[in-house]
Scaffold this motif. Structure first.
Motif, PDB file in Angstrom:
ATOM      1  N   PRO A  31       0.807  -1.278  -0.279  1.00  0.00           N
ATOM      2  CA  PRO A  31       0.111  -0.409  -0.218  1.00  0.00           C
ATOM      3  C   PRO A  31      -0.113   1.438  -0.019  1.00  0.00           C
ATOM      4  O   PRO A  31       0.310   2.055  -0.282  1.00  0.00           O
ATOM      5  CB  PRO A  31      -1.029  -0.179   1.056  1.00  0.00           C
ATOM      6  N   TYR A  32       1.471   1.229   0.334  1.00  0.00           N
ATOM      7  CA  TYR A  32       3.425   2.389   0.580  1.00  0.00           C
ATOM      8  C   TYR A  32       3.584   2.975  -0.732  1.00  0.00           C
ATOM      9  O   TYR A  32       3.859   3.795  -0.626  1.00  0.00           O
ATOM     10  CB  TYR A  32       3.912   2.019   1.188  1.00  0.00           C
ATOM     11  N   LEU A  33       2.804   1.557  -2.247  1.00  0.00           N
ATOM     12  CA  LEU A  33       3.634   2.813  -3.254  1.00  0.00           C
ATOM     13  C   LEU A  33       2.557   3.484  -3.568  1.00  0.00           C
ATOM     14  O   LEU A  33       2.579   3.754  -5.258  1.00  0.00           O
ATOM     15  CB  LEU A  33       2.996   1.124  -4.438  1.00  0.00           C
ATOM     16  N   MET A  34       1.442   3.912  -2.834  1.00  0.00           N
ATOM     17  CA  MET A  34       0.533   4.610  -3.323  1.00  0.00           C
ATOM     18  C   MET A  34       0.726   6.267  -2.782  1.00  0.00           C
ATOM     19  O   MET A  34       0.594   6.145  -1.328  1.00  0.00           O
ATOM     20  CB  MET A  34      -0.904   4.320  -2.674  1.00  0.00           C
ATOM     21  N   LYS A  35       0.568   7.209  -4.218  1.00  0.00           N
ATOM     22  CA  LYS A  35       1.599   8.596  -2.860  1.00  0.00           C
ATOM     23  C   LYS A  35       0.232   8.852  -2.012  1.00  0.00           C
ATOM     24  O   LYS A  35      -0.826   9.109  -1.897  1.00  0.00           O
ATOM     25  CB  LYS A  35       0.710   9.603  -4.362  1.00  0.00           C
TER      26      LYS A  35
END
Length: 574
Positions: free
Chosen positions: A58-62
């Motif tokens: 989920p941390y790939l999401m801005k």
């Protein structure tokens, strides 16, 4: 309705042969998979055995780090948090999921759903002021907010922070929120762009749960709600959505939360739940309260943790849904009569209808019904709060959102997707909008868009239809956009033992020269005299006229006996 059949081109023969050998499938099934992008052993493994470990970080999401940090700060400081969501299925499931997640370990949390009639879609000024007046210092918006520039600015002035979780296409300017989670942001490198609103909220739950070192199983417990959002919001069931839906449907069938269990019982579904059951039975019931009354009732149902309580709430929602059906039918009749009675409208490339007293809650459904009869981009408008407000629905492969955006100078607000959108404008601007929208669509639309398309996977022989074939098809589920229910065709066949069922449907056996298999076919609505006057379809089949048949393969169980049947999609006579 007359369909244009598009039979998919055969895939690369070498790729088909190679895949067929690797996973032991016949050429028809291997060809189907290659055509759907499943052309290697590894892709086939991922397709048939979705792996939750392959969900994206989920941390790939801005802005995910900012969202988690602000949420953690709010909890640490014991701030009041308001979970804010839209009133449709995606919005209400989002709120039920996020509120339910926080409520497990945090008490200073409430939820808010805007009133469709008093506040309209998305973040409302009333909602922002409610948050400020009741000392909520953080709002987490779900399935809405990406275009709420003025409302989020007002919230900031009033000392209220926003975390926005949305999946709609952003405008050129983003709201002044603490964090904006939306994979469709131009500057967001999240690998999968087609999450539902609930899906974006789920990624925040995933990230925050990891921050808390929770058992991952606690997060996966919300996949039943997420699967409902994905199905009802008609987002692609590909990539990450396929994994989420696969396990969400599994949970719905094995251990649904009380609210969904109650809806399944009210819907009288006595088989394994499929995507189509959510789209046509469960989803409309969840939607109904927001369409006619207030969607808060649907959230309360979905967060109920007691089956007896959930059953009572589901009964209320079901009653509202019955009323919704009545509105839907009556307004659809009015709209179709309006089109039929005006020659100028009938010859246009678009349908844009306005009547001030139509019920706002069902105009989207009415737009879809009009497309079933008059196949073209359609907008149904009614009056609400002294404004014209409408729902738009599109036809195959035509981007109605882009067409509406070209008329933006006539609008006060709009938003949506390629196939569905909402808009608000001055009542005085309706005639000008009707003309402009017709001009824009006429310039963009092609003849291929003006006739409904039936995409056929392959032509087969009737003897290919057996349980081994069907059982592999079943494993290709869940079906939806990006992975449609397989449709096949057989050519030059004829019918035997033709019967009319319930004055509307046809049942017959289909026969093909040189083939032993003679499966039962069910053709829903093809004996309806309103559609086929003088029982024309029944008579043509009874005369053993030759025809081509497009169909889905389904299993029918009656008195513990199961057999394969063909659900007819279309019949083309020579």
């Amino acid at each position: 309705m007359e369909y244009k059949w598009i039979i998919r081109e055969k895939a690369d023969p070498k790729a088909v042969e190679s895949l067929g050998k690797e996973i032991n499938l016949n050429q028809t099934l291997a060809n189907m998979l290659v055509n759907r992008g499943v052309d290697t052993f590894q892709k086939a493994k991922d397709f048939f055995r979705p792996d939750p470990d392959k969900l994206h970080d989920p941390y790939l999401m801005k802005d995910m780090d900012k969202a988690v940090e602000r949420l953690a700060m709010a909890i640490e400081r014991e701030e009041k948090i308001l979970v804010y969501g839209d009133y449709d299925v995606d919005g209400t499931t989002s709120v039920a999921m996020f509120y339910g997640f926080l409520k497990q370990f945090y008490t200073h949390v409430s939820f808010y759903i805007p009133d469709r009639y008093k506040e309209g879609y998305g973040i409302s000024e009333k909602g922002v002021r409610f948050a400020a007046e009741n000392n909520f210092s953080l709002v987490v918006s779900l399935d809405c907010g990406i275009k709420a520039i003025e409302k989020v600015a007002l919230a900031k002035e009033l000392g209220v922070d926003f975390i926005i979780c949305d999946h709609h296409t952003p405008g050129d300017i983003l709201p002044l929120a603490v964090a904006i989670l939306d994979p469709k942001r131009n500057d967001c490198e999240y690998p999968y762009k087609e999450l539902s609103g609930c899906g974006v909220g789920f990624k925040l739950v995933q990230a925050f749960s990891a921050y808390r070192n929770d058992d991952p199983a606690k997060v996966m417990a919300y996949l039943d709600l997420l699967a409902v959002s994905i199905a009802a919001d008609i987002v692609p069931i590909t990539g990450e959505n396929r994994i989420l839906t696969y396990y969400g449907i599994e949970k719905i069938n094995n251990n649904p939360r009380p609210g969904l269990k109650a809806l399944i019982l009210r819907s009288k579904i006595e088989k394994e739940i499929e995507i189509s059951d959510i789209v046509f039975k469960i989803g409309p019931r969840i939607n109904a309260s927001g369409r006619l009354e207030h969607a808060k009732a649907s959230v309360e149902l979905l967060i109920s943790d007691d089956l007896e309580d959930a059953l009572a709430r589901a009964e209320i929602v079901d009653t509202v849904n019955a009323a919704r059906k009545n509105f839907d039918e009556n307004i659809t009749k009015e709209a179709l009569t309006m089109i039929h009675g005006m020659e100028e409208i009938r010859h246009r490339k678009t349908t844009v209808l306005f009547k001030e007293d139509w019920h706002k809650g069902v105009i989207g459904i009415v737009a879809s019904r009009c497309i079933e009869k008059y196949y073209r981009p359609t907008i149904i408008l009614t009056e609400s709060n002294s404004k014209a407000t409408g729902s738009a629905r599109s036809v195959f492969d035509f981007d109605i959102y882009e067409a509406i955006s070209e008329c933006s100078d006539l609008l006060e607000q709009f938003g949506g997707h390629k196939y569905a959108a909402g808009l608000t404008l001055s009542v005085a601007n309706v005639p000008a909008f009707q003309e402009r929208f017709e001009e824009v669509v006429s310039a963009r639309i092609n003849e291929i868009h003006m006739k409904p398309v039936l995409e056929v996977d392959d032509e087969i022989l009737l003897d290919q239809i057996n349980y081994r074939f069907f059982n592999i098809l079943k494993q290709m589920a869940p079906f939806g956009p990006g992975n449609p229910e397989p449709i096949f065709c057989v050519n030059q066949v004829y019918a035997e033992d033709v019967r009319i069922l319930k004055d509307k449907h046809l049942r017959f056996n289909v026969v093909q020269d040189g083939q032993e298999t003679r499966p039962v076919c069910i053709a829903f609505g093809m004996a309806d005299k309103n559609i086929y006057p003088d029982e024309i379809m029944y008579k043509m089949l009874n005369r053993k006229m030759r025809f081509d048949l497009a169909f889905e393969i389904r299993e029918n169980t009656f008195r513990n006996n199961s057999s394969l049947q063909l659900y007819v999609k279309d019949i083309k006579f020579d």
